[in-house]
Write a protein that holds these residues in place. Structure first.
Motif, short mmCIF file in Angstrom:
data_model
loop_
_atom_site.label_atom_id
_atom_site.label_comp_id
_atom_site.label_asym_id
_atom_site.label_seq_id
_atom_site.Cartn_x
_atom_site.Cartn_y
_atom_site.Cartn_z
N ASP A 20 8.85 -3.06 18.75
CA ASP A 20 8.52 -1.64 18.55
C ASP A 20 9.77 -0.79 18.37
O ASP A 20 9.79 0.12 17.54
N GLN A 21 10.81 -1.07 19.13
CA GLN A 21 12.04 -0.30 19.01
C GLN A 21 12.66 -0.48 17.63
O GLN A 21 13.04 0.49 16.98
N ALA A 22 12.74 -1.72 17.17
CA ALA A 22 13.30 -1.99 15.85
C ALA A 22 12.43 -1.36 14.76
O ALA A 22 12.93 -0.78 13.80
N TYR A 23 11.12 -1.46 14.91
CA TYR A 23 10.19 -0.87 13.95
C TYR A 23 10.39 0.64 13.87
O TYR A 23 10.54 1.21 12.78
N ASN A 24 10.41 1.29 15.01
CA ASN A 24 10.52 2.75 15.05
C ASN A 24 11.87 3.27 14.58
O ASN A 24 11.96 4.39 14.08
N GLU A 25 12.92 2.49 14.73
CA GLU A 25 14.26 2.94 14.35
C GLU A 25 14.65 2.57 12.92
O GLU A 25 15.69 3.00 12.45
N SER A 26 13.83 1.80 12.24
CA SER A 26 14.18 1.35 10.88
C SER A 26 13.84 2.43 9.86
O SER A 26 12.70 2.88 9.77
N PRO A 27 14.82 2.84 9.06
CA PRO A 27 14.54 3.84 8.03
C PRO A 27 13.84 3.21 6.83
O PRO A 27 14.02 2.03 6.54
N VAL A 28 13.00 3.99 6.18
CA VAL A 28 12.31 3.52 4.98
C VAL A 28 12.50 4.55 3.87
O VAL A 28 12.79 5.72 4.12
N GLN A 29 12.33 4.10 2.64
CA GLN A 29 12.50 4.96 1.48
C GLN A 29 11.19 5.31 0.78
O GLN A 29 11.07 6.33 0.14
N TYR A 30 10.18 4.45 0.91
CA TYR A 30 8.96 4.64 0.15
C TYR A 30 8.28 5.97 0.43
O TYR A 30 7.65 6.56 -0.45
N GLU A 31 8.42 6.49 1.66
CA GLU A 31 7.76 7.74 2.02
C GLU A 31 8.27 8.93 1.21
O GLU A 31 7.61 9.96 1.14
N ARG A 32 9.42 8.77 0.57
CA ARG A 32 9.98 9.86 -0.23
C ARG A 32 9.31 9.99 -1.59
O ARG A 32 9.46 11.02 -2.25
N ILE A 33 8.58 8.95 -2.02
CA ILE A 33 8.03 8.98 -3.37
C ILE A 33 6.54 8.70 -3.45
O ILE A 33 5.98 8.71 -4.56
N VAL A 34 5.88 8.41 -2.34
CA VAL A 34 4.46 8.10 -2.39
C VAL A 34 3.66 9.09 -1.55
O VAL A 34 4.20 9.79 -0.70
N MET A 35 2.38 9.11 -1.81
CA MET A 35 1.45 9.86 -0.99
C MET A 35 0.66 8.84 -0.18
O MET A 35 0.06 7.93 -0.76
N LYS A 36 0.68 8.97 1.13
CA LYS A 36 -0.09 8.06 1.97
C LYS A 36 -1.54 8.53 2.03
O LYS A 36 -1.81 9.72 2.23
N VAL A 37 -2.45 7.60 1.83
CA VAL A 37 -3.87 7.88 1.94
C VAL A 37 -4.46 6.84 2.88
O VAL A 37 -4.45 5.65 2.56
N PRO A 38 -4.94 7.26 4.05
CA PRO A 38 -5.48 6.29 5.00
C PRO A 38 -6.71 5.57 4.43
O PRO A 38 -7.47 6.15 3.66
N SER A 39 -6.86 4.33 4.82
CA SER A 39 -8.02 3.54 4.39
C SER A 39 -8.41 2.62 5.53
O SER A 39 -7.57 1.89 6.06
N ALA A 40 -9.67 2.66 5.91
CA ALA A 40 -10.16 1.83 7.00
C ALA A 40 -11.21 0.83 6.53
O ALA A 40 -11.93 0.26 7.34
N THR A 41 -11.27 0.62 5.22
CA THR A 41 -12.25 -0.31 4.67
C THR A 41 -11.54 -1.39 3.86
O THR A 41 -10.34 -1.34 3.67
N ARG A 42 -12.30 -2.35 3.37
CA ARG A 42 -11.74 -3.45 2.60
C ARG A 42 -11.09 -2.98 1.31
O ARG A 42 -10.12 -3.54 0.83
N GLU A 43 -11.67 -1.94 0.72
CA GLU A 43 -11.12 -1.37 -0.50
C GLU A 43 -11.48 0.11 -0.56
O GLU A 43 -12.43 0.54 0.08
N SER A 44 -10.70 0.85 -1.31
CA SER A 44 -10.94 2.28 -1.45
C SER A 44 -11.01 2.61 -2.93
O SER A 44 -10.18 2.17 -3.72
N THR A 45 -12.03 3.40 -3.29
CA THR A 45 -12.19 3.85 -4.67
C THR A 45 -11.84 5.33 -4.73
O THR A 45 -12.38 6.13 -3.98
N TYR A 46 -10.93 5.64 -5.63
CA TYR A 46 -10.49 7.02 -5.82
C TYR A 46 -11.11 7.51 -7.11
O TYR A 46 -10.67 7.14 -8.20
N ALA A 47 -12.13 8.33 -7.00
CA ALA A 47 -12.87 8.80 -8.18
C ALA A 47 -12.43 10.18 -8.61
O ALA A 47 -12.94 10.72 -9.57
#
Length: 156
Positions: A20-47
């Protein structure tokens, strides 16, 4: 060390803290260019993807505008990373040598979306997006398909 369920719980707790410590302290770059959309199902359809109408002066009654609908389905995938620790290493109290491995697993999990996103961007001139055009294209349709727009940019 005598191996008991309590000693396994201690190993698990210690490794969980490191992970958890390593996970929480690791920087990422993808968040600078994507929009996160939560999904709690097997697949999500964006209409709802498509051209959003432009603002216009409000005179008289409201005029509901239609957006161009594109069905775009993304199937969720499950990922894992598992290591095996020999029981003798636990019995001989040698679990500390695995601490860097567990930390690396936490960093790997946090940075995994980076590898997915930047791999997709690398294929962005070939892979199709919701409008059936390559992600990077000079001919994305809008205005009900009468016009096109480009996200290619210009080279200076």
């Amino acid at each position: 060390m005598v191996i008991t369920s309590q000693s396994f719980q201690g190993v698990y707790t210690g490794f969980s803290i490191l992970y958890d410590q390593a996970y929480n302290e690791s920087p990422v770059q993808y968040e600078r260019i994507v929009m996160k959309v939560p999904s709690a199902t097997r697949e999500s359809t964006y209409a709802w993807l498509g051209q959003i109408p432009n603002m216009k002066e409000w005179i008289g009654s409201r005029e509901a505008q239609n957006i161009i609908a594109h069905d775009y389905t993304i199937k969720n995938k499950t990922y894992e990373l598992t290591i095996q620790i020999p029981v003798n290493d636990i019995a001989d109290d040698q679990i500390g040598v695995y601490s860097p491995v567990v930390s690396e697993m936490g960093m790997s999990a946090k940075k995994h979306p980076d590898s997915i996103v930047f791999d997709l961007l690398g294929h962005g001139f070939q892979e199709k997006c919701y409008d059936k055009m390559p992600f990077f294209s000079e001919k994305h349709p809008y205005n009900k398909g009468h016009d096109t727009w480009s996200n290619m940019g210009t080279k200076n």
